[in-house]
Write a protein that holds these residues in place. Sequence first.
Motif, PDB file in Angstrom:
ATOM      1  N   ILE A   8       0.900  -1.258  -0.042  1.00 17.63           N
ATOM      2  CA  ILE A   8       0.190  -0.086  -0.005  1.00 17.63           C
ATOM      3  C   ILE A   8       0.786   1.139  -0.062  1.00 17.63           C
ATOM      4  CG2 ILE A   8      -1.907   1.227   1.093  1.00 17.63           C
ATOM      5  CD1 ILE A   8      -2.707  -1.551  -0.050  1.00 17.63           C
ATOM      6  N   GLY A   9       0.680   1.982  -1.230  1.00 14.20           N
ATOM      7  CA  GLY A   9       1.432   3.296  -1.057  1.00 14.20           C
ATOM      8  C   GLY A   9       2.637   3.263  -2.215  1.00 14.20           C
ATOM      9  N   ALA A  10       2.323   4.072  -3.254  1.00 15.28           N
ATOM     10  CA  ALA A  10       3.518   4.356  -4.412  1.00 15.28           C
ATOM     11  C   ALA A  10       4.267   5.309  -4.061  1.00 15.28           C
ATOM     12  CB  ALA A  10       2.816   4.396  -5.713  1.00 15.28           C
ATOM     13  N   GLY A  13       9.301   4.509  -0.591  1.00 14.13           N
ATOM     14  CA  GLY A  13       9.633   3.254   0.212  1.00 14.13           C
ATOM     15  C   GLY A  13       8.673   2.140  -0.849  1.00 14.13           C
ATOM     16  N   TYR A  31      -0.597  -0.281  -4.747  1.00 18.00           N
ATOM     17  CA  TYR A  31      -1.905   0.105  -4.622  1.00 18.00           C
ATOM     18  C   TYR A  31      -1.684   1.673  -3.859  1.00 18.00           C
ATOM     19  CZ  TYR A  31      -3.644  -4.251  -5.886  1.00 18.00           C
ATOM     20  OH  TYR A  31      -4.104  -5.195  -6.672  1.00 18.00           O
ATOM     21  N   LYS A  33      -3.430   5.414  -3.309  1.00 20.49           N
ATOM     22  CA  LYS A  33      -4.602   6.228  -3.366  1.00 20.49           C
ATOM     23  C   LYS A  33      -4.915   7.227  -4.406  1.00 20.49           C
ATOM     24  CE  LYS A  33      -3.580   9.525   0.317  1.00 20.49           C
ATOM     25  NZ  LYS A  33      -3.835  10.002   1.528  1.00 20.49           N
ATOM     26  N   LEU A  44      14.827  16.342  -2.734  1.00 18.99           N
ATOM     27  CA  LEU A  44      15.091  15.372  -1.602  1.00 18.99           C
ATOM     28  C   LEU A  44      16.532  15.325  -1.651  1.00 18.99           C
ATOM     29  CD1 LEU A  44      13.231  13.557  -0.096  1.00 18.99           C
ATOM     30  CD2 LEU A  44      14.144  11.767  -1.531  1.00 18.99           C
ATOM     31  N   THR A  45      17.045  15.059  -0.353  1.00 20.43           N
ATOM     32  CA  THR A  45      18.540  14.728  -0.196  1.00 20.43           C
ATOM     33  C   THR A  45      18.982  13.193  -0.111  1.00 20.43           C
ATOM     34  OG1 THR A  45      18.751  16.791   0.621  1.00 20.43           O
ATOM     35  CG2 THR A  45      20.795  15.399   0.634  1.00 20.43           C
ATOM     36  N   HIS A 125      -6.514   3.717  -5.624  1.00 22.04           N
ATOM     37  CA  HIS A 125      -7.038   2.597  -4.621  1.00 22.04           C
ATOM     38  C   HIS A 125      -6.562   3.016  -3.251  1.00 22.04           C
ATOM     39  CE1 HIS A 125      -7.504  -0.108  -8.270  1.00 22.04           C
ATOM     40  NE2 HIS A 125      -8.028  -0.909  -7.295  1.00 22.04           N
ATOM     41  N   GLY A 157       3.018   5.638   4.454  1.00 24.34           N
ATOM     42  CA  GLY A 157       3.342   7.152   4.976  1.00 24.34           C
ATOM     43  C   GLY A 157       3.019   7.292   6.199  1.00 24.34           C
ATOM     44  N   ALA A 161      -2.863   4.038   6.910  1.00 23.25           N
ATOM     45  CA  ALA A 161      -4.032   3.319   7.246  1.00 23.25           C
ATOM     46  C   ALA A 161      -3.908   1.861   7.687  1.00 23.25           C
ATOM     47  CB  ALA A 161      -4.888   3.278   5.882  1.00 23.25           C
ATOM     48  N   GLY A 298      17.181  14.488   7.299  1.00 26.44           N
ATOM     49  CA  GLY A 298      16.971  14.184   6.044  1.00 26.44           C
ATOM     50  C   GLY A 298      17.105  12.681   5.663  1.00 26.44           C
ATOM     51  N   GLY A 300      14.436  10.044   6.130  1.00 24.02           N
ATOM     52  CA  GLY A 300      13.021   9.482   6.093  1.00 24.02           C
ATOM     53  C   GLY A 300      13.174   8.559   4.854  1.00 24.02           C
ATOM     54  N   ASN A 302      15.818   7.667   2.859  1.00 21.34           N
ATOM     55  CA  ASN A 302      16.868   7.014   2.879  1.00 21.34           C
ATOM     56  C   ASN A 302      16.727   5.499   3.847  1.00 21.34           C
ATOM     57  OD1 ASN A 302      19.368   8.377   1.355  1.00 21.34           O
ATOM     58  ND2 ASN A 302      18.209  10.252   2.378  1.00 21.34           N
TER      59      ASN A 302
HETATM   60  C1  LIG Z   1      10.138  19.102   4.726  1.00 20.46           C
HETATM   61  C2  LIG Z   1      10.582  17.622   4.570  1.00 20.46           C
HETATM   62  C3  LIG Z   1      11.762  17.454   4.085  1.00 20.46           C
HETATM   63  C4  LIG Z   1      12.250  16.226   3.656  1.00 20.46           C
HETATM   64  N1  LIG Z   1      13.700  15.766   3.342  1.00 20.46           N
HETATM   65  C5  LIG Z   1      14.157  14.718   3.316  1.00 20.46           C
HETATM   66  C6  LIG Z   1      15.149  14.317   2.504  1.00 20.46           C
HETATM   67  O1  LIG Z   1      16.059  15.346   2.267  1.00 20.46           O
HETATM   68  N2  LIG Z   1      15.729  12.969   2.510  1.00 20.46           N
HETATM   69  C7  LIG Z   1      14.632  12.040   3.070  1.00 20.46           C
HETATM   70  O2  LIG Z   1      15.410  10.732   2.899  1.00 20.46           O
HETATM   71  N3  LIG Z   1      13.529  12.203   3.443  1.00 20.46           N
HETATM   72  C8  LIG Z   1      13.082  13.451   3.712  1.00 20.46           C
HETATM   73  N4  LIG Z   1      11.785  13.593   4.117  1.00 20.46           N
HETATM   74  C9  LIG Z   1      11.058  12.546   4.377  1.00 20.46           C
HETATM   75  C10 LIG Z   1      10.515  11.833   3.316  1.00 20.46           C
HETATM   76  O3  LIG Z   1       9.576  12.662   2.676  1.00 20.46           O
HETATM   77  C11 LIG Z   1       9.656  10.568   3.912  1.00 20.46           C
HETATM   78  O4  LIG Z   1      10.457   9.975   4.761  1.00 20.46           O
HETATM   79  C12 LIG Z   1       9.338   9.580   2.849  1.00 20.46           C
HETATM   80  O5  LIG Z   1       8.773  10.245   1.783  1.00 20.46           O
HETATM   81  C13 LIG Z   1       8.707   8.279   3.216  1.00 20.46           C
HETATM   82  O6  LIG Z   1       8.492   7.484   2.292  1.00 20.46           O
HETATM   83  P1  LIG Z   1       7.325   6.714   2.397  1.00 20.46           P
HETATM   84  O7  LIG Z   1       7.397   5.679   0.963  1.00 20.46           O
HETATM   85  O8  LIG Z   1       7.512   5.735   3.522  1.00 20.46           O
HETATM   86  O9  LIG Z   1       6.005   7.348   2.447  1.00 20.46           O
HETATM   87  P2  LIG Z   1       5.456   8.578   1.518  1.00 20.46           P
HETATM   88  O10 LIG Z   1       6.440   9.131   0.582  1.00 20.46           O
HETATM   89  O11 LIG Z   1       4.619   9.487   2.349  1.00 20.46           O
HETATM   90  O12 LIG Z   1       4.301   7.749   0.679  1.00 20.46           O
HETATM   91  C14 LIG Z   1       3.215   7.259   0.972  1.00 20.46           C
HETATM   92  C15 LIG Z   1       2.061   6.996  -0.197  1.00 20.46           C
HETATM   93  O13 LIG Z   1       1.110   6.157   0.387  1.00 20.46           O
HETATM   94  C16 LIG Z   1      -0.087   6.703  -0.210  1.00 20.46           C
HETATM   95  N5  LIG Z   1      -0.961   6.372   0.700  1.00 20.46           N
HETATM   96  C17 LIG Z   1      -1.265   7.115   1.959  1.00 20.46           C
HETATM   97  N6  LIG Z   1      -2.393   6.262   2.628  1.00 20.46           N
HETATM   98  C18 LIG Z   1      -2.800   5.511   1.270  1.00 20.46           C
HETATM   99  C19 LIG Z   1      -3.876   4.611   1.332  1.00 20.46           C
HETATM  100  N7  LIG Z   1      -4.683   4.687   2.563  1.00 20.46           N
HETATM  101  N8  LIG Z   1      -4.224   3.782   0.317  1.00 20.46           N
HETATM  102  C20 LIG Z   1      -3.234   3.945  -0.675  1.00 20.46           C
HETATM  103  N9  LIG Z   1      -2.524   4.795  -0.726  1.00 20.46           N
HETATM  104  C21 LIG Z   1      -1.980   5.502   0.409  1.00 20.46           C
HETATM  105  C22 LIG Z   1       0.425   8.358  -0.626  1.00 20.46           C
HETATM  106  O14 LIG Z   1      -0.486   8.905  -1.550  1.00 20.46           O
HETATM  107  C23 LIG Z   1       1.752   8.125  -0.817  1.00 20.46           C
HETATM  108  O15 LIG Z   1       2.041   7.971  -2.038  1.00 20.46           O
HETATM  109  C24 LIG Z   1      11.369  15.035   4.346  1.00 20.46           C
HETATM  110  C25 LIG Z   1      10.181  15.386   4.683  1.00 20.46           C
HETATM  111  C26 LIG Z   1       9.711  16.405   4.897  1.00 20.46           C
HETATM  112  C27 LIG Z   1       8.305  16.977   5.372  1.00 20.46           C
END
Ligand SMILES: Cc1cc2nc3c(=O)[nH]c(=O)nc-3n(C[C@H](O)[C@H](O)[C@H](O)COP(=O)(O)OP(=O)(O)OC[C@H]3O[C@@H](n4cnc5c(N)ncnc54)[C@H](O)[C@@H]3O)c2cc1C
Length: 389
Positions: A8-10, A13, A31, A33, A44-45, A125, A157, A161, A298, A300, A302
Amino acid sequence: MVKKVVIIGAGLGGLAVAIALRKQGIDAQVYEKAYSLRPIGAGLTLFPNGLNSLDAIAPGIVESLEGAGSQTRMLNLRKSTGELIAQKSVTFMEKYGRPMLQIRWSRLQEILASALPTDAIHLNHRCIGFEQNNSGVEVCFDEGETVQADLLIGADGLNSAVRQALIGDGSPRYAGRMSWRAILKYSHELLPPNEVMSMTAPDGKIFGFFDLGSGYLFWSAATLAPDEFVAQSAIDVKSRVQEKFSGWAEPVQAIVKSTAAEDIIERPISDRLPLQNWSQGRVTLLGDAAHPMVPLLGQGANTAFEDAWELSQCLSSASTIEAALASYENSRKPRTQVIQIRNAVQANRAYKADSETYLRGMMEKAQVSDAEFEEWLYNYKPSVTADLK
Ligand SMILES: Cc1cc2nc3c(=O)[nH]c(=O)nc-3n(C[C@H](O)[C@H](O)[C@H](O)COP(=O)(O)OP(=O)(O)OC[C@H]3O[C@@H](n4cnc5c(N)ncnc54)[C@H](O)[C@@H]3O)c2cc1C
């Protein structure tokens, strides 16, 4: 053991773990949303630890990323008045064999998505829950659709959910800070290629500029803010930034003025405290869903790339799903807890929020010098299970 995985989540990660699992012949389906893969994070770094993990997941991808971004060679710190306070050259390439890489979020997402077949990403989705038993997991979406899988990965993220259904620990903690970010094509004599410049004021305000290569610039600003109130329109968001940073030296004024209001992302900064466990049966979490952190270091995205590789390795070597998820947590929790806590403790200082007893206790583990911590963080090398060597 595992034939089909639903992710869940594109986000970054989710895409990374899908690539890693499909390389092992697992049918990984993502999948999302959103109706389209929109850029959500501006710039992003990427650090050596995240790049090492991406290289393990998709050999050669780091070269594509390096071609699409800018390697930072110098960090500059100025006062809000423009006076240069400090400069530090970045020698990551020499020390860790990987650069500090600034990249457009949308390019990174595009490059990751292009490593997957288009029919493995299902947009529009929204996951609303799941049911699991000994033989499988059924994932439920808001339009009534359900999908069966051997394993469910919540990579959805900060407001996951899947985490809510699995752990149910409510909303994230607001860190008392509001952020604004944008990308634009811009050049300025104070912002040479391959450099990052941060400007700061004693009241906790910060404005950073990052060269992204190809003439693009990423800016990121933040201030202390007592509540999570976000403006209602793009025009209001831009006015807010102009008002908060009025009187700051150039290039702040010129760059904010040149940024289209609708390109500015306003977002409260939040995190959560480390979890004791983030898997149950056939369901686990990854990235921000498992260990959201404030973005001071930075890390998250990584660390989400580290998770993606480790999870794929654990699934390839364990004899049961439960054993794979246990070894995934054992390998990821200690490291991500230290990074989460170090971020939070530094944010307590940087964001001038009240410190918490719990954080002070956890800090014992993370209490090392900045130099030692940097070595530990960036020298991370993804492990390879014996049968995949
Ligand atoms: C100001 C700021 C600066 C940042 N700078 C950096 C940086 O320089 N380097 C770094 O490594 N990190 C950085 N981060 C952190 C980084 O953005 C996140 O840690 C990273 O995006 C996490 O990836 P993720 O795939 O876990 O989640 P996300 O990128 O949040 O992706 C989650 C995906 O799930 C989808 N989703 C959510 N709920 C549902 C649902 N119920 N059903 C289906 N899909 C859903 C969302 O639409 C989204 O596409 C920063 C964050 C912020 C706020």
